[in-house]
Design a protein around this motif. Structure first.
Motif, PDB file in Angstrom:
ATOM      1  N   PRO A   1       0.840  -1.194   0.000  1.00 18.61           N
ATOM      2  CA  PRO A   1       0.000   0.000   0.000  1.00 18.61           C
ATOM      3  C   PRO A   1       0.883   1.254   0.000  1.00 18.61           C
ATOM      4  N   PRO A   2       0.320   2.406  -0.352  1.00 21.98           N
ATOM      5  CA  PRO A   2       1.105   3.642  -0.294  1.00 21.98           C
ATOM      6  C   PRO A   2       1.731   3.801   1.098  1.00 21.98           C
ATOM      7  N   GLY A   3       2.974   4.281   1.128  1.00 26.07           N
ATOM      8  CA  GLY A   3       3.669   4.465   2.391  1.00 26.07           C
ATOM      9  C   GLY A   3       5.164   4.356   2.230  1.00 26.07           C
ATOM     10  N   MET A   4       5.855   4.181   3.361  1.00 25.05           N
ATOM     11  CA  MET A   4       7.314   4.088   3.373  1.00 25.05           C
ATOM     12  C   MET A   4       7.736   2.721   3.899  1.00 25.05           C
ATOM     13  N   TYR A   5       8.810   2.198   3.294  1.00 24.44           N
ATOM     14  CA  TYR A   5       9.338   0.875   3.619  1.00 24.44           C
ATOM     15  C   TYR A   5      10.857   0.927   3.562  1.00 24.44           C
ATOM     16  N   SER A   6      11.522  -0.021   4.189  1.00 28.86           N
ATOM     17  CA  SER A   6      12.967  -0.154   3.992  1.00 28.86           C
ATOM     18  C   SER A   6      13.210  -1.323   3.044  1.00 28.86           C
ATOM     19  N   LEU A   7      14.299  -1.200   2.254  1.00 28.42           N
ATOM     20  CA  LEU A   7      14.660  -2.219   1.272  1.00 28.42           C
ATOM     21  C   LEU A   7      15.982  -2.860   1.664  1.00 28.42           C
ATOM     22  N   TRP A   8      16.053  -4.166   1.506  1.00 30.85           N
ATOM     23  CA  TRP A   8      17.230  -4.946   1.825  1.00 30.85           C
ATOM     24  C   TRP A   8      17.441  -5.942   0.695  1.00 30.85           C
ATOM     25  N   VAL A   9      18.638  -6.464   0.570  1.00 28.72           N
ATOM     26  CA  VAL A   9      18.946  -7.439  -0.474  1.00 28.72           C
ATOM     27  C   VAL A   9      19.645  -8.634   0.164  1.00 28.72           C
ATOM     28  N   GLN A  10      19.239  -9.824  -0.278  1.00 27.32           N
ATOM     29  CA  GLN A  10      19.968 -11.026   0.103  1.00 27.32           C
ATOM     30  C   GLN A  10      20.447 -11.683  -1.190  1.00 27.32           C
ATOM     31  N   HIS A  11      21.775 -11.748  -1.331  1.00 26.02           N
ATOM     32  CA  HIS A  11      22.406 -12.332  -2.522  1.00 26.02           C
ATOM     33  C   HIS A  11      22.886 -13.729  -2.149  1.00 26.02           C
ATOM     34  N   MET A  12      22.323 -14.731  -2.832  1.00 28.19           N
ATOM     35  CA  MET A  12      22.660 -16.119  -2.542  1.00 28.19           C
ATOM     36  C   MET A  12      23.170 -16.789  -3.815  1.00 28.19           C
ATOM     37  N   ARG A  13      23.817 -17.908  -3.673  1.00 31.36           N
ATOM     38  CA  ARG A  13      24.270 -18.647  -4.854  1.00 31.36           C
ATOM     39  C   ARG A  13      23.092 -19.071  -5.721  1.00 31.36           C
ATOM     40  N   SER A  14      21.939 -19.271  -5.108  1.00 25.46           N
ATOM     41  CA  SER A  14      20.741 -19.708  -5.831  1.00 25.46           C
ATOM     42  C   SER A  14      19.938 -18.550  -6.420  1.00 25.46           C
ATOM     43  N   GLY A  15      20.314 -17.311  -6.128  1.00 25.69           N
ATOM     44  CA  GLY A  15      19.600 -16.146  -6.650  1.00 25.69           C
ATOM     45  C   GLY A  15      19.651 -14.980  -5.685  1.00 25.69           C
ATOM     46  N   THR A  16      19.098 -13.879  -6.118  1.00 23.60           N
ATOM     47  CA  THR A  16      19.105 -12.643  -5.339  1.00 23.60           C
ATOM     48  C   THR A  16      17.673 -12.211  -5.086  1.00 23.60           C
ATOM     49  N   VAL A  17      17.373 -11.787  -3.848  1.00 24.43           N
ATOM     50  CA  VAL A  17      16.020 -11.345  -3.514  1.00 24.43           C
ATOM     51  C   VAL A  17      16.046  -9.940  -2.929  1.00 24.43           C
ATOM     52  N   LEU A  18      14.997  -9.193  -3.259  1.00 24.25           N
ATOM     53  CA  LEU A  18      14.738  -7.900  -2.643  1.00 24.25           C
ATOM     54  C   LEU A  18      13.822  -8.161  -1.462  1.00 24.25           C
ATOM     55  N   ILE A  19      14.200  -7.640  -0.308  1.00 27.60           N
ATOM     56  CA  ILE A  19      13.394  -7.798   0.907  1.00 27.60           C
ATOM     57  C   ILE A  19      12.747  -6.449   1.211  1.00 27.60           C
ATOM     58  N   VAL A  20      11.429  -6.450   1.373  1.00 34.34           N
ATOM     59  CA  VAL A  20      10.707  -5.233   1.744  1.00 34.34           C
ATOM     60  C   VAL A  20      10.306  -5.385   3.198  1.00 34.34           C
ATOM     61  N   ASN A  21      10.643  -4.361   3.989  1.00 32.86           N
ATOM     62  CA  ASN A  21      10.487  -4.420   5.430  1.00 32.86           C
ATOM     63  C   ASN A  21       9.679  -3.204   5.883  1.00 32.86           C
ATOM     64  N   LYS A  22       8.823  -3.371   6.887  1.00 32.34           N
ATOM     65  CA  LYS A  22       7.992  -2.246   7.341  1.00 32.34           C
ATOM     66  C   LYS A  22       8.685  -1.337   8.354  1.00 32.34           C
ATOM     67  N   GLN A  23       9.853  -1.747   8.866  1.00 31.28           N
ATOM     68  CA  GLN A  23      10.590  -0.890   9.795  1.00 31.28           C
ATOM     69  C   GLN A  23      11.274   0.216   8.997  1.00 31.28           C
ATOM     70  N   THR A  24      11.204   1.455   9.457  1.00 35.39           N
ATOM     71  CA  THR A  24      11.855   2.580   8.774  1.00 35.39           C
ATOM     72  C   THR A  24      12.589   3.452   9.785  1.00 35.39           C
ATOM     73  N   GLY A  25      13.517   4.249   9.279  1.00 34.61           N
ATOM     74  CA  GLY A  25      14.234   5.209  10.105  1.00 34.61           C
ATOM     75  C   GLY A  25      15.453   4.659  10.817  1.00 34.61           C
ATOM     76  N   GLN A  26      15.799   3.406  10.589  1.00 34.84           N
ATOM     77  CA  GLN A  26      16.892   2.778  11.317  1.00 34.84           C
ATOM     78  C   GLN A  26      18.221   2.898  10.573  1.00 34.84           C
ATOM     79  N   TRP A  27      19.308   2.663  11.309  1.00 32.35           N
ATOM     80  CA  TRP A  27      20.632   2.548  10.729  1.00 32.35           C
ATOM     81  C   TRP A  27      20.645   1.276   9.885  1.00 32.35           C
ATOM     82  N   GLY A  28      21.450   1.244   8.847  1.00 27.34           N
ATOM     83  CA  GLY A  28      21.433   0.160   7.886  1.00 27.34           C
ATOM     84  C   GLY A  28      21.879  -1.203   8.374  1.00 27.34           C
TER      85      GLY A  28
END
Length: 153
Positions: A68-95
């Protein structure tokens, strides 16, 4: 600060906007995907310093994930089997303050070679049409991307 912040954005019709705010680290002769900077299997902040944030004024669909409209944090997990974008509802934090319990979902990313070495991590949000877009993350010799759909209103 070594890694400057940048905002990238794309517009999708009247009032439709997708913005990503991220830090831009440099490779500085270090290995990137599957190396020293984005090691296999670890969760990476998709930038430097503060967590990378996505803001949308419209509902987005990434794979089977609906945001839905709003703000999210984005993370990436790179694995030998592929790469995924992780969408997280926590915002404002250190990386480095990733909390998996706040994940909304994971979406497979496509990996491709870049035409030439990308020294400074470069994220791009681009419109592929009035209701379609893509997020691209280029660094080193590869670019990871994911397409998304945008609700008309």
């Amino acid at each position: 600060m070594l890694s400057a912040r940048e905002d990238v954005r794309a517009a999708f019709g009247p009032g439709g906007m997708v913005i990503v705010d991220y830090g831009r680290p440099s490779a500085r002769e270090r290995s990137v995907w599957g190396g020293a900077l984005v090691p296999f299997d670890s969760v990476w902040r998709a930038g430097a310093n503060d967590a990378t944030h996505l803001f949308t004024t419209r509902t987005l669909t990434l794979g089977s994930l609906t945001l839905p409209p709003g703000m999210y944090s984005l993370w990436v997990q790179h694995m030998r089997s592929g790469t995924v974008l992780i969408v997280n509802k926590q915002t404002g934090q250190w990386g480095t303050q990733y909390d998996a319990s706040q994940d909304l979902g994971r979406v497979p990313m496509q990996m491709a070679d870049t035409p030439s070495h990308v020294e400074v991590f470069t994220l791009n949000v681009k419109a592929l049409g009035p209701v379609r877009g893509a997020i691209e993350m280029a660094w080193g010799s590869n670019v990871a991307s994911v397409q998304f759909g945008v609700a008309a209103r």
